[in-house]
Design an enzyme around this catalytic site. Structure first.
Site, PDB file in Angstrom:
ATOM      1  CB  CYS A  89      56.166  77.089  71.871  1.00 22.85           C
ATOM      2  SG  CYS A  89      57.475  76.602  70.732  1.00 22.85           S
ATOM      3  CD  GLN A 157      60.815  75.429  65.175  1.00 23.06           C
ATOM      4  OE1 GLN A 157      60.260  76.356  65.756  1.00 23.06           O
ATOM      5  NE2 GLN A 157      61.827  74.765  65.720  1.00 23.06           N
ATOM      6  NE  ARG A 212      73.013  88.214  67.809  1.00 23.03           N
ATOM      7  CZ  ARG A 212      72.272  87.179  68.218  1.00 23.03           C
ATOM      8  NH1 ARG A 212      70.971  87.354  68.413  1.00 23.03           N
ATOM      9  NH2 ARG A 212      72.815  86.007  68.429  1.00 23.03           N
ATOM     10  CB  SER A 238      62.377  82.652  68.758  1.00 22.93           C
ATOM     11  OG  SER A 238      62.217  81.291  68.415  1.00 22.93           O
ATOM     12  CG  HIS A 339      60.768  80.568  72.118  1.00 22.27           C
ATOM     13  ND1 HIS A 339      59.931  80.331  73.179  1.00 22.27           N
ATOM     14  CD2 HIS A 339      60.282  79.815  71.087  1.00 22.27           C
ATOM     15  CE1 HIS A 339      58.981  79.474  72.818  1.00 22.27           C
ATOM     16  NE2 HIS A 339      59.185  79.148  71.557  1.00 22.27           N
ATOM     17  CB  CYS A 369      52.653  79.457  66.895  1.00 22.74           C
ATOM     18  SG  CYS A 369      54.347  80.060  66.900  1.00 22.74           S
TER      19      CYS A 369
END
Length: 383
Positions: A89, A157, A212, A238, A339, A369
């Site tokens: 990431c 994760q 949203r 995400s 993401h 992270c």
């Protein structure tokens, strides 16, 4: 003393999975932000020493060194090289670090750093799934050394985010309240035009698709949990997304020679790591390390961008660092805005730079992270 300056930083609007950018080739996404940042900074593309792009799951359209392909797809000179970075990431945040390190070392004067990811075309963990088709084990179970050290520990994760929520005592309702706040902040930022300056529109696509407007805490509460009794749902994670982002990092000599006005300087860059089973706690020790190295306190930082991989990650970071929540992810984060993994680092970097300018702050800190338990920290100083 050598300095690394930020000339500009841009990003595409972030597209939802299957949304406005889903049909765009990753090289063209990368080319778009490369062209935009070079044009906005007012530099000749031939003067770029290297192109460093973050990207994960480099298969299909993202294979074959996407950094080089994107640069050439932008129509820019053949002599400029490119390299692709995968720190999960944090890939494009690491690209910024490598660019700044090249400039600080005196070996380069102008480096383009960024990232690209089309998760609609190449799903997350696609490389691992492709490996299984060829009979390979996943990155962990086939390693004797790994098994001796970590045994059968679940490496996920989702599992890590669940452990964090449990360990820090965050009930589902608190995670949903944080997620709802992310959407509200992102919607306000879009409506007030706060992202307009950092976004390079892709045709008629000008605004992030993720937030949203119709979401409510009641709707979040109605979603099925990841597993029975879990605090995690899709609402507190995400979003899978598509996008690209880029920045230009220059030396003091380059800035002076070409009469440029940099927008910020790199004040600090570092990367640390934590237990890979917990995986997502890395930003906590990484932030502490960065503050020790710089002599800054958490209260010295005007704005923070802490990637919202999951609500529990940011809430645990807030608990441990004591940062002011009003300074963290002020325009929403990955829960609302998405993401696009390889692009998120420089996406957050662009947002941090522009929001620091809007608020006339001095220091901004970015962390996220990353798979394997690593976490980058970048501190910039607005000029």
């Amino acid at each position: 003393m050598a300095e690394a300056y930020v000339l500009d930083a841009v990003r595409t609007p972030v597209g939802r999975r299957g949304g406005a950018l889903s049909g765009t080739h990753s090289a063209d996404l990368g080319a778009h932000v490369i062209q935009a940042v070079v044009e906005r900074a007012g530099v000749e593309p031939a003067l770029v020493d290297d192109v460093i792009l973050g990207c994960t799951d480099t298969l299909g359209p993202q294979a074959g060194n996407i950094a080089r392909t994107a640069w050439l797809a932008a129509g820019f000179p053949h002599h400029v090289p490119g390299v692709t970075v995968d720190r999960q990431c944090g890939s494009s945040q690491q690209a910024v670090h490598f660019a700044a390190q090249a400039v600080l070392s005196g070996t380069m004067d102008l480096v383009l750093a960024g990232g690209v990811q089309n998760m609609s075309q190449i799903p997350i963990s696609a490389a691992m799934l492709a490996g299984r088709e060829y009979g390979f084990e996943d990155p962990y179970s086939g390693s004797k050394g790994w098994q001796e050290r970590y045994g059968a520990a679940e490496i996920s994760q989702f599992h890590a985010a669940e452990m964090i929520a449990s360990h820090w005592g965050f009930p589902r309702a608190q995670l949903e309240e944080y997620a709802y706040s992310s959407h509200q902040r992102a919607i306000a930022a879009i409506d007030e035009g706060r992202f307009d300056a950092e976004i390079a529109p892709v045709g008629e696509f000008r605004h992030d698709e993720g937030p949203r407007r119709d979401t409510t805490l009641e709707r979040m509460a109605s979603l099925k949990p990841l597993s029975p009794g879990s605090a995690l749902t899709a609402a507190v994670a995400s979003q899978i997304s598509d996008g690209a982002s880029a920045t230009l990092i220059a030396s003091a000599a380059f800035v002076e020679e070409h009469g440029l006005r940099p927008r910020a300087r790199i004040h600090h860059l570092s990367v640390r790591a934590a237990d890979p089973v917990w995986m997502l706690t890395g930003p906590i020790p990484a932030t502490a390390h960065a503050l020790r190295r710089t002599g800054l306190s958490i209260s010295d930082i005007d704005l923070f961008e802490v990637n919202e991989a999951f609500a529990s990650v940011v809430l645990a970071w807030l608990d441990e660092t004591g940062a002011d929540p009003a300074r963290v992810n002020v325009n929403g984060g990955g829960i609302a805005l998405g993401h696009p993994i390889g692009a998120t680092g420089t996406k957050l970097f662009a947002t941090l730079l522009h929001e620091l300018e809007r608020r006339e702050g001095r220091y901004g800190l970015q962390t996220m992270c990353e798979g394997g338990g690593t976490a980058n920290v970048t501190i910039i100083e607005r000029l």
